[in-house]
Design an enzyme around this catalytic site. Structure first.
Site: not given
Ligand code: AMP
Length: 222
Positions: A13, A88, A127, A161, A172
């Site tokens: 993404k 989300r 990654r 990460r 996740r």
């Molecule tokens: P990402 O970088 O999009 O994979 O997000 C990493 C982490 O950030 C996720 O696993 C959540 O813990 C948190 N996170 C990101 N976006 C959201 C969201 N819209 N709602 C809740 N938690 C989020």
């Protein structure tokens, strides 16, 4: 254009969002990146988010929705945006709808990136991401940088990460299936969903995505 990108962790993404946003001249808004920026700046919001992120869980809506709204209200987002990682869950999707409605706006498309689950785990485990720019993404086996842990694009440090460990990835994925996938049906009900395969070369996926978005928004206008 106002676009939402959905897909499991590891679907690419962030990478696709960066290319698509550039092609469409709209800002790329990633709630994950906003949380990570808050964590590295040591803010109270970052402190609140970190424990949830490390556990692979969603940060509570009260924190997330306010942060996303504030970002979407910045002047650069007035003409459109590409949301990556928000909404989300269904209540975030409802909050976004209400937010847009109050401004007389709607979404144009929801791009759903599809990728098989075993591929997701392989992609995430290897990654490596650049500290300068989260769209500079490498993989120890699939697309290794020329020099270990150094970004080919800008020379920045590459890192893994904290939430890219196998255990957190499994959590996740579970959260994705139970909480995020239902938003696809929610948006399907609004006729907004376009699904494409996220397998193959990054440039091929971007091309596929641009084609699909063009078709769906054209279709919406007809
Ligand atoms: P990402 O970088 O999009 O994979 O997000 C990493 C982490 O950030 C996720 O696993 C959540 O813990 C948190 N996170 C990101 N976006 C959201 C969201 N819209 N709602 C809740 N938690 C989020």
């Amino acid at each position: 254009m106002r676009i939402v990108l959905v897909g499991p962790p590891g679907a690419g993404k962030g990478t696709q969002a960066a290319y698509l946003a550039r092609n469409l001249s709209i800002p790329h808004i990633s709630t994950g990146d906003l949380f990570r920026a808050n964590i590295s700046q040591g803010t109270e919001l970052g402190r609140q988010a970190k424990a949830y992120m490390d556990a692979g869980e969603l940060v509570p809506d009260e924190v997330t929705i306010g942060m996303a709204k504030e970002r979407m209200e910045q002047p650069d987002a007035a003409g459109g945006f590409l949301l990556d990682g928000f909404p989300r869950n269904v209540s975030q999707a409802e909050a976004l709808d209400a937010m847009l409605k109050s401004e007389g706006m709607t979404l144009d498309a929801v791009l759903d990136l599809e990728v098989p689950e075993d591929e997701v785990v392989k992609r995430i485990a290897g990654r490596r991401i650049c500290r300068n720019d989260s769209s500079h993404v490498f993989h120890v086996t699939y697309s290794p940088p020329k020099q270990e842990d150094v970004c080919d694009i800008c020379g920045g440090d590459l890192y893994q990460r904290d939430d890219d460990t196998e255990e957190t990835v499994r959590k996740r994925l579970e959260v994705y299936h139970t909480q995020t996938e239902p938003i696809i049906d929610y948006y399907r009900g609004q006729g907004l969903v376009v699904t494409i395969s996220a397998l193959g070369k990054v440039t091929d996926v971007t091309e596929r995505a641009m084609e699909a978005l063009k078709k769906s928004t054209q279709h919406a206008k007809d």
